[in-house]
Design an enzyme around this catalytic site. Structure first.
Site, short mmCIF file in Angstrom:
data_model
loop_
_atom_site.label_atom_id
_atom_site.label_comp_id
_atom_site.label_asym_id
_atom_site.label_seq_id
_atom_site.Cartn_x
_atom_site.Cartn_y
_atom_site.Cartn_z
N ILE A 145 0.85 -1.18 0.00
CA ILE A 145 0.00 0.00 0.00
C ILE A 145 0.89 1.23 0.00
CG2 ILE A 145 -1.71 1.34 1.28
CD1 ILE A 145 -2.88 -1.25 2.31
N ASP A 147 1.22 4.93 0.72
CA ASP A 147 0.61 6.00 1.51
C ASP A 147 1.31 7.29 1.14
OD1 ASP A 147 -0.68 7.50 3.43
OD2 ASP A 147 0.43 6.66 5.13
N PHE A 173 4.25 -1.63 3.06
CA PHE A 173 3.68 -0.30 3.19
C PHE A 173 4.76 0.73 2.87
CE2 PHE A 173 1.45 -3.23 5.83
CZ PHE A 173 0.10 -2.93 5.64
N LYS A 174 4.53 1.50 1.82
CA LYS A 174 5.45 2.57 1.45
C LYS A 174 4.90 3.86 2.05
CE LYS A 174 7.40 5.02 -2.54
NZ LYS A 174 7.25 5.27 -4.00
N ILE A 175 5.59 4.36 3.06
CA ILE A 175 5.12 5.53 3.80
C ILE A 175 5.92 6.74 3.35
CG2 ILE A 175 4.70 6.53 6.07
CD1 ILE A 175 3.08 3.96 5.51
#
Length: 312
Positions: A145, A147, A173-175
């Site tokens: 996901i 973000d 998760f790519k923040i």
């Protein structure tokens, strides 16, 4: 033609830069240049690659061109490194179909933003959960996901942890939102073992803080994977001081890419070093101002970036 998926042991870790989409001066796909770009990025130390992302200009490609680029890259990589395919779309069904196609072609993972369109079209949290339920049920490979501010969709730590808990293949998760390090730290705490890959983004401009927070992957621009490896490798080896020194050395170039150039930076470096023939972006995107380009290449040369000499 499907290719054998990469068999690298999970969890995927390290430097997974975004590959640009290569065009000729007329704005048409340059598949020969695309393959050279991929070879350079692997030679420069990329642990894996991401294609068809925002920094790949995915928003200026037709559906047919997306498929062409995806198959050309996956077939050319041929399992040398894992490849993440971005399959973002507002429609649950279209995103699922794109993702199934990517899995069948040999993608190691898909990356997806929450559904959005323009400045105001969003869906509530219930719709986001249902969207990722449809996607998760369509494929077996991991889902990342993304973000990112471009989606304009708030994704709370609680929601992300819930998605990881409820869907077995939502694991990465790519923040890349403001305060990314804090969010990464809270996500790891909230999600525990379900958070297989907490990753950094935004051209690595906050990479050291994100690594300190527990990031295990960096999805950067494609111009200097060799430089990002100089930061990530010693950090993972337990030598934070060496990683910090490398971060300080490369940060002026990272900052210049992030604040002055954007997605064209990697193309400008690759073109200057003979990796590709043209650094063209597709209209209405605009080329770099000559002074901006000169500033970028000066910083890259001072750091002996491989892109400037790979093709010479």
């Amino acid at each position: 033609m499907p290719v054998t998926p990469h068999k690298a042991q999970r969890p995927y870790r390290g430097v997974f830069p975004v590959a640009p989409t290569i065009f000729d001066e007329r704005g048409e796909l340059d598949l020969e240049g695309q393959r050279r770009c991929i070879d350079f990025m692997i030679d420069a130390g990329s642990n894996g690659l991401c294609i068809l992302a925002n920094f790949s200009e995915q928003f200026v490609l037709t559906d047919a061109e997306r498929e062409t680029v995806m198959h050309a890259v996956l077939e050319h990589v041929a399992g040398r490194v894992p490849v993440i395919v971005t399959t973002t779309h507002f429609s649950s069904a279209v995103c699922a179909a794109r993702s199934k196609q990517a899995e069948a072609a040999g993608a190691a993972m898909v990356m997806v933003m929450p559904p959005y369109h323009g400045a105001t079209f969003r869906v509530p949290e219930k719709g986001i959960v249902e969207f990722f339920k449809v996607l998760s049920g369509a494929i077996t490979i991991p889902i990342m996901i993304q973000d990112a501010p471009v989606a304009g969709t708030p994704l709370s730590v609680e929601l992300l942890a819930r998605l990881a808990r409820d869907f077995a293949n939502i694991r990465y998760f790519k923040i890349e939102v403001p305060g990314a390090a804090s969010k990464l730290r809270r996500l790891i705490e909230a999600g525990g073992k379900d958070i297989e890959g907490p990753w950094d983004g935004e051209e690595a401009i906050t990479l050291l803080a994100d690594l300190d927070a527990g990031a295990t992957g960096a999805m950067t621009g494609g111009g200097y994977p060799d430089g990002i490896r100089q930061i990530v490798d010693p950090y993972f080896a337990g030598d934070r001081e060496k990683a910090k020194a490398a971060y300080e050395r490369w940060l002026p170039l990272i900052n210049y890419e992030n604040r002055q150039c954007g997605l064209i930076a990697c193309k400008a470096m690759m073109q200057a070093g003979g990796v590709i023939k043209s650094d063209a972006v597709r209209h209405p995107l605009q080329p770099l101002h000559p002074a901006t380009r000169a500033g970028l290449l000066e910083l890259a040369k001072e750091r002996d970036a491989l892109a400037l000499r790979w093709g010479k």
